[in-house]
Scaffold this motif. Structure first.
Motif, PDB file in Angstrom:
ATOM      1  N   THR A  76      24.516 -16.975 -13.864  1.00 57.59           N
ATOM      2  CA  THR A  76      23.886 -18.288 -14.060  1.00 57.59           C
ATOM      3  C   THR A  76      24.458 -19.361 -13.141  1.00 57.59           C
ATOM      4  O   THR A  76      24.121 -20.534 -13.277  1.00 57.59           O
ATOM      5  N   THR A  98      20.336  -5.777 -16.089  1.00 57.86           N
ATOM      6  CA  THR A  98      19.959  -6.688 -15.007  1.00 57.86           C
ATOM      7  C   THR A  98      18.763  -6.209 -14.189  1.00 57.86           C
ATOM      8  O   THR A  98      18.285  -6.940 -13.327  1.00 57.86           O
ATOM      9  N   SER A 155      25.801  -8.396 -17.558  1.00 60.32           N
ATOM     10  CA  SER A 155      24.471  -8.761 -18.035  1.00 60.32           C
ATOM     11  C   SER A 155      24.066 -10.096 -17.432  1.00 60.32           C
ATOM     12  O   SER A 155      24.846 -10.751 -16.736  1.00 60.32           O
ATOM     13  N   LEU A 156      22.844 -10.506 -17.710  1.00 57.26           N
ATOM     14  CA  LEU A 156      22.323 -11.775 -17.208  1.00 57.26           C
ATOM     15  C   LEU A 156      22.896 -12.968 -17.959  1.00 57.26           C
ATOM     16  O   LEU A 156      22.562 -14.113 -17.647  1.00 57.26           O
ATOM     17  N   LEU A 157      23.753 -12.712 -18.941  1.00 58.60           N
ATOM     18  CA  LEU A 157      24.375 -13.781 -19.715  1.00 58.60           C
ATOM     19  C   LEU A 157      25.752 -14.166 -19.188  1.00 58.60           C
ATOM     20  O   LEU A 157      26.374 -15.094 -19.710  1.00 58.60           O
ATOM     21  N   LYS A 202      24.603 -10.407 -26.964  1.00 52.36           N
ATOM     22  CA  LYS A 202      25.460 -10.112 -25.818  1.00 52.36           C
ATOM     23  C   LYS A 202      26.372  -8.919 -26.045  1.00 52.36           C
ATOM     24  O   LYS A 202      26.487  -8.032 -25.190  1.00 52.36           O
ATOM     25  N   ASP A 246      13.628  -7.470 -21.953  1.00 48.18           N
ATOM     26  CA  ASP A 246      14.091  -8.632 -21.201  1.00 48.18           C
ATOM     27  C   ASP A 246      14.423  -9.793 -22.134  1.00 48.18           C
ATOM     28  O   ASP A 246      15.439 -10.472 -21.966  1.00 48.18           O
ATOM     29  N   GLU A 247      13.579  -9.993 -23.135  1.00 52.80           N
ATOM     30  CA  GLU A 247      13.826 -11.069 -24.099  1.00 52.80           C
ATOM     31  C   GLU A 247      15.095 -10.797 -24.899  1.00 52.80           C
ATOM     32  O   GLU A 247      15.900 -11.707 -25.147  1.00 52.80           O
ATOM     33  N   ARG A 296      17.755  -8.923 -24.040  1.00 53.37           N
ATOM     34  CA  ARG A 296      18.990  -8.978 -23.252  1.00 53.37           C
ATOM     35  C   ARG A 296      19.346 -10.383 -22.795  1.00 53.37           C
ATOM     36  O   ARG A 296      20.462 -10.624 -22.335  1.00 53.37           O
ATOM     37  N   ARG A 297      18.398 -11.327 -22.882  1.00 50.15           N
ATOM     38  CA  ARG A 297      18.667 -12.718 -22.507  1.00 50.15           C
ATOM     39  C   ARG A 297      19.081 -13.571 -23.709  1.00 50.15           C
ATOM     40  O   ARG A 297      19.432 -14.740 -23.540  1.00 50.15           O
ATOM     41  N   ASP A 298      19.056 -12.987 -24.900  1.00 50.02           N
ATOM     42  CA  ASP A 298      19.445 -13.699 -26.113  1.00 50.02           C
ATOM     43  C   ASP A 298      20.965 -13.605 -26.283  1.00 50.02           C
ATOM     44  O   ASP A 298      21.522 -12.513 -26.401  1.00 50.02           O
ATOM     45  N   LYS A 299      21.641 -14.748 -26.278  1.00 46.05           N
ATOM     46  CA  LYS A 299      23.098 -14.770 -26.362  1.00 46.05           C
ATOM     47  C   LYS A 299      23.617 -14.090 -27.625  1.00 46.05           C
ATOM     48  O   LYS A 299      24.742 -13.568 -27.642  1.00 46.05           O
TER      49      LYS A 299
END
Length: 269
Positions: free
Chosen positions: A24, A170, A17-19, A201, A192-193, A195-198
């Motif tokens: 990053t 992603t 994922s983007l996390l 995860k 999107d919001e 999947r970006r929230d830790k």
């Protein structure tokens, strides 16, 4: 450094994922590693893109991939003038990929390409580099690389993989909408919001995680034949700068089970 991040992540988790740390790394400060100069790293998940070679697959995979690609072309984000042009591009790409010389309704085979000046042969095989698509009838530089506010198709597709699966964790929002036409811009933004929230995860391990989004319409689901949360192919970009000297290395790697990373190509600029 980038390979080590991917190997470590592959050993510790079964989804991407983007996390993740690899996603990053471009925001990290690596200046402390050197007394002079600077190094920047960027890792891009290619498994979050549409696999162009899957359009040439037979059966449901090929049919579904062609439908997704058509919707992506017609999203209004790219330099494509209408449905007729989009269909021509899709048919021509299928003809470029398949092994036979039968021309699709709006496609092109050897007779078309050899009539050009200079003439060349239809590939009749998988695409190896994204830039190769410029040889396909209907694909223009404006479409592939963007032009006057239109996005670059090259940022949404990959030549790696052929099973048709896209990582929902992603993938760009425009591709999420193309995979399922019932996904509106608002729904894609909500995904999107989320999947970006830790805090979410752990939920991202399952390809149906979007059902946990508050007020998500229950009848809007992604076809699991084209959805995944695990990634295999990544692009690694390392740029080193020392005074007036600059060197960039771009590689594409394949990550197998247990995190083993294999380099597929390398380009030095």
């Amino acid at each position: 450094l980038a390979v080590t991040l991917l190997e470590k992540d592959g050993k510790e988790t079964t989804f991407d994922s983007l996390l993740e740390d690899w996603a990053t790394v471009d925001r990290g400060d690596l200046s402390g590693l050197f007394s002079q100069g600077n190094l920047s790293l960027k890792i891009t998940d290619l498994s979050g893109r549409l696999q162009v070679n899957s359009l040439g697959e037979s059966g449901e995979v090929g049919t579904g991939a062609r439908e997704i690609f058509t919707r992506l072309l017609l999203s209004g984000e790219f330099a494509v003038e209408g449905e007729t042009v989009a269909k021509g591009i899709v048919d021509s790409l299928v003809d470029w990929l398949d092994a036979d010389d039968r021309e699709s309704d709006a496609g092109a085979e050897n007779s078309y390409y050899q009539s050009l000046s200079p003439g060349y042969s239809c590939k009749n095989g998988p695409v190896q580099f994204v830039e190769e698509l410029l040889l396909v009838k209907g694909v223009t530089p404006a479409l592939l690389f963007g032009f006057e506010g239109k996005k670059a198709l090259s940022q949404f597709i990959t030549v790696y993989g052929h099973d048709g699966k896209v990582n929902l964790n992603t993938a760009d929002k425009e591709l999420l909408q193309a995979i399922n036409p019932l996904v509106t811009k608002d729904l894609a933004s909500g995904m999107d919001e989320f999947r970006r929230d830790k805090a979410n995860k752990d939920l991202l391990a399952n390809a149906t995680w979007y059902l946990n989004i508050p007020s998500w319409p229950g009848d809007v689901v992604f076809d699991q034949r084209f959805a995944t949360t695990a990634s295999t192919y990544f692009s690694l970009e390392a740029t080193g700068v020392l005074d007036t000297l600059k060197r960039k290395i771009v590689t594409v790697v394949r990550r197998a089970q247990q995190g083993k990373v294999t380099e597929l190509i390398r380009k030095v600029e």
